[in-house]
Scaffold this active site. Structure first.
Site, PDB file in Angstrom:
ATOM      1  N   GLU A 136       0.786  -1.232   0.000  1.00  0.00           N
ATOM      2  CA  GLU A 136       0.000   0.000   0.000  1.00  0.00           C
ATOM      3  C   GLU A 136       0.818   1.282   0.000  1.00  0.00           C
ATOM      4  OE1 GLU A 136      -3.551   0.248   0.003  1.00  0.00           O
ATOM      5  OE2 GLU A 136      -3.251  -1.818  -0.647  1.00  0.00           O
ATOM      6  N   SER A 159     -54.537 -25.962  28.282  1.00  0.00           N
ATOM      7  CA  SER A 159     -54.288 -26.530  29.621  1.00  0.00           C
ATOM      8  C   SER A 159     -53.319 -25.703  30.446  1.00  0.00           C
ATOM      9  CB  SER A 159     -53.756 -27.965  29.487  1.00  0.00           C
ATOM     10  OG  SER A 159     -54.734 -28.808  28.917  1.00  0.00           O
TER      11      SER A 159
END
Length: 563
Positions: A85, A530
């Protein structure tokens, strides 16, 4: 007179340009952000979610990043990034005019942008302090900030910011998370060939991804190694050795598949309580009562239950039908690759940039006397295949999947009738495979066993064929035992709670989170059924009833006596 008028106009214009330039420069400096220091650096971090045994089950983030100190970076890693770079990083003061000029000439020659001239310092300034807009004002600010950063920060501090901030593809920000993503190791464990491959990514992370484009990634790695040798960071022999070496890379684990409904519920609650910025950006650690192992079992049981329910409704048909040989081979090759990566998410990139066929390698290692399945497939797994032959006479369906061939016995697919809610399932079963399948059908099958066997066929051979195997019934030695499957349309939910701690142990909100994010465990309106009984019993106890009290629940008729 005319000359004086021209001079006056020229002077006014020059004065305007001067004051405009001064105003512009003042504006530039007035709007420059404050120079960041290492102490000021507060990057976006990943928030992780853990189960009750500290096992990671999910994460929240805007940017996936793990920050590590400069001392943890291998020397060859920083050298690789500098070579790729900004080779003059240690010699410039923030701007490399020679690189800018070289890039301009290259871009003019190509007629488009093919090369950049930004230094590592400029990239840090742009990433941390400026917006990504492409304007001359932003570029001027970038240059000024680069000079200021060089004056206020050491080269090591700039590299620390750069290597922790940079995006390297596949949702990975910073070299530490990139190392974990691509190589399943921490950054301080990387070797030369891995450092060079990471350093090749910043220019175009998607284009040079070793997972998606291994050949381009290898070419870029070779470039980086060459640049390192040119700059004296490594010898040519070291570069050549790294180029010739195979390199193993990985795809990232999909944590969301473990408990997606639970993790999404946690995310929503935390954002409501603490705000989005805290949850997504600040790297929190969230510890929950979920049990990883029980959650995995709950997922499997829910899917099995829904598949069993779906089979009672009948078979809706194949996903598609393929008859073109090229399409069939392409389908089989693609699914083979997918199942191989699902079992082992690594890929071996060879020196020429090609991918080592792990599926083929593993297939060679499998003994025919042990199993018909390669090690990337396992008994119980559900895969996609293509019907190769339908044998009604013997009740067999031959299916190709990945690199294998398997057989479905009619006894295991008798449920595959055309769906009809008016007819009871067990009274309308099919007796021939052609009633459900035809050649070329793309179907789902379960790998029931690594070698096909059938008592029905053995009985058939004894009775119908008098012990002589006909040509229509092959030797089953190399065939896998399969069962027909299909993805259910029905949905379900499961919620398990630790009654002592009131913690959620498992939560399944549906068959597949990718298919539907609607959480049926919490969001679906349901009748209490239930589950309401305890409330009734508690109310009775509160009114003086004993646990053994008998209450007549038969209908009571009140008759009115008219006098």
């Amino acid at each position: 007179m005319e000359k004086q008028k021209k001079l006056l106009i020229f002077g006014a214009g020059a004065g305007f340009v001067f004051f405009a330039t001064v105003a512009y420069i003042y504006y530039i400096f007035a709007t420059l952000p404050k120079i960041i220091t290492v102490k000021d650096y507060k990057p976006l971090l990943v928030t992780k979610v853990y189960d009750r045994h500290n096992k990671e089950i999910g994460e929240f983030f805007r940017e996936r990043r793990v920050v590590v100190p400069f001392e943890k970076f291998p020397k060859q890693l920083t050298q690789a990034f500098i070579a790729a770079e900004d080779s003059s990083f240690y010699h410039h003061s923030g701007i490399n005019y020679l690189a800018i000029g070289r890039a301009m000439l290259a871009n003019l020659k190509a007629g488009r942008k093919v090369q950049g001239g930004s230094t590592i310092t400029q990239q840090v300034a742009k990433s941390l302090l400026l917006t990504p807009e492409k304007t001359y004002t932003r570029k001027l600010k970038e240059a000024i900030l680069s000079y200021r950063m060089e004056a206020n920060l050491s080269k090591e501090e700039i590299l620390y910011l750069y290597l922790n901030q940079i995006y390297l593809g596949h949702g990975s920000y910073g070299v530490e998370l990139a190392a974990r993503t691509y190589f399943k190791k921490s950054v301080d464990q990387l070797d030369l060939k891995e450092c060079a491959m990471l350093a090749g990514l910043p220019q175009a992370p998607s284009r040079y991804s070793p997972v998606i484009h291994p050949k381009k990634a290898k070419e870029r790695q070779i470039y980086v190694l060459g640049r390192m040798a040119e700059n004296g960071f490594i010898t040519k022999e070291q570069a050549d050795e790294a180029i010739k070496a195979d390199i193993k890379v990985y795809t990232r684990e999909n944590l969301a598949s473990i408990a997606p409904y639970f993790v999404e519920t946690i995310r929503q609650q935390l954002i409501q309580d603490f705000g989005e910025d805290a949850v997504l950006d600040q790297g929190l650690k969230i510890y929950t009562g979920l049990d990883y192992e029980k959650q995995v079992a709950a997922n499997e049981d829910m899917q099995k239950g829904l598949r069993d329910l779906d089979k009672r409704q009948g078979y809706r048909g194949a996903k598609s039908n393929l008859t073109d040989k090229e399409e069939i081979e392409k389908f089989l090759k693609q699914t083979k690759r997918e199942y191989s990566l699902l079992k082992d998410p690594s890929r071996i990139i060879k020196a020429d940039g090609s991918i080592l066929d792990k599926a083929e390698e593993s297939r060679k290692k499998v003994s025919k006397t042990e199993s018909n399945l390669p090690d990337y497939l396992s008994v119980g797994q559900i895969v996609e295949g293509i019907v190769e032959k339908v044998d009604d006479a013997n009740g067999l369906t031959f299916v190709r999947f990945a690199e294998n061939v398997g057989i479905i016995d009619i006894e295991t697919m008798s449920w595959a009738r055309t769906p009809n809610p008016e007819v009871f399932a067990y009274s309308n079963q099919i007796s021939k495979p052609s009633q459900a399948l035809k050649v070329g059908d793309v179907i789902e099958v379960k790998l029931a066993s690594d070698r096909f066997s059938s008592e029905r066929i053995q009985k058939l051979l004894r009775i119908r064929y008098k012990g002589q195997r006909p040509a229509s019934i092959p030797d089953f030695t190399e065939y896998v035992g399969l069962e027909l499957e299909e993805t259910p349309e029905a949905e379900g939910a499961l919620l398990a709670i630790d009654l002592e701690t009131e913690e959620v142990i498992t939560m399944v909100g549906g068959y597949d989170f990718q298919k539907s994010e609607f959480n049926r465990a919490l969001q679906a309106a349901r009748q209490t059924g239930s589950s309401f009984k305890p409330i009734v019993y508690v109310a009775a106890l509160d009114k003086g009833y004993a646990p053994n009290s008998v209450v007549v629940d038969s209908p009571i008729v009140y008759e009115e006596v008219v006098k």
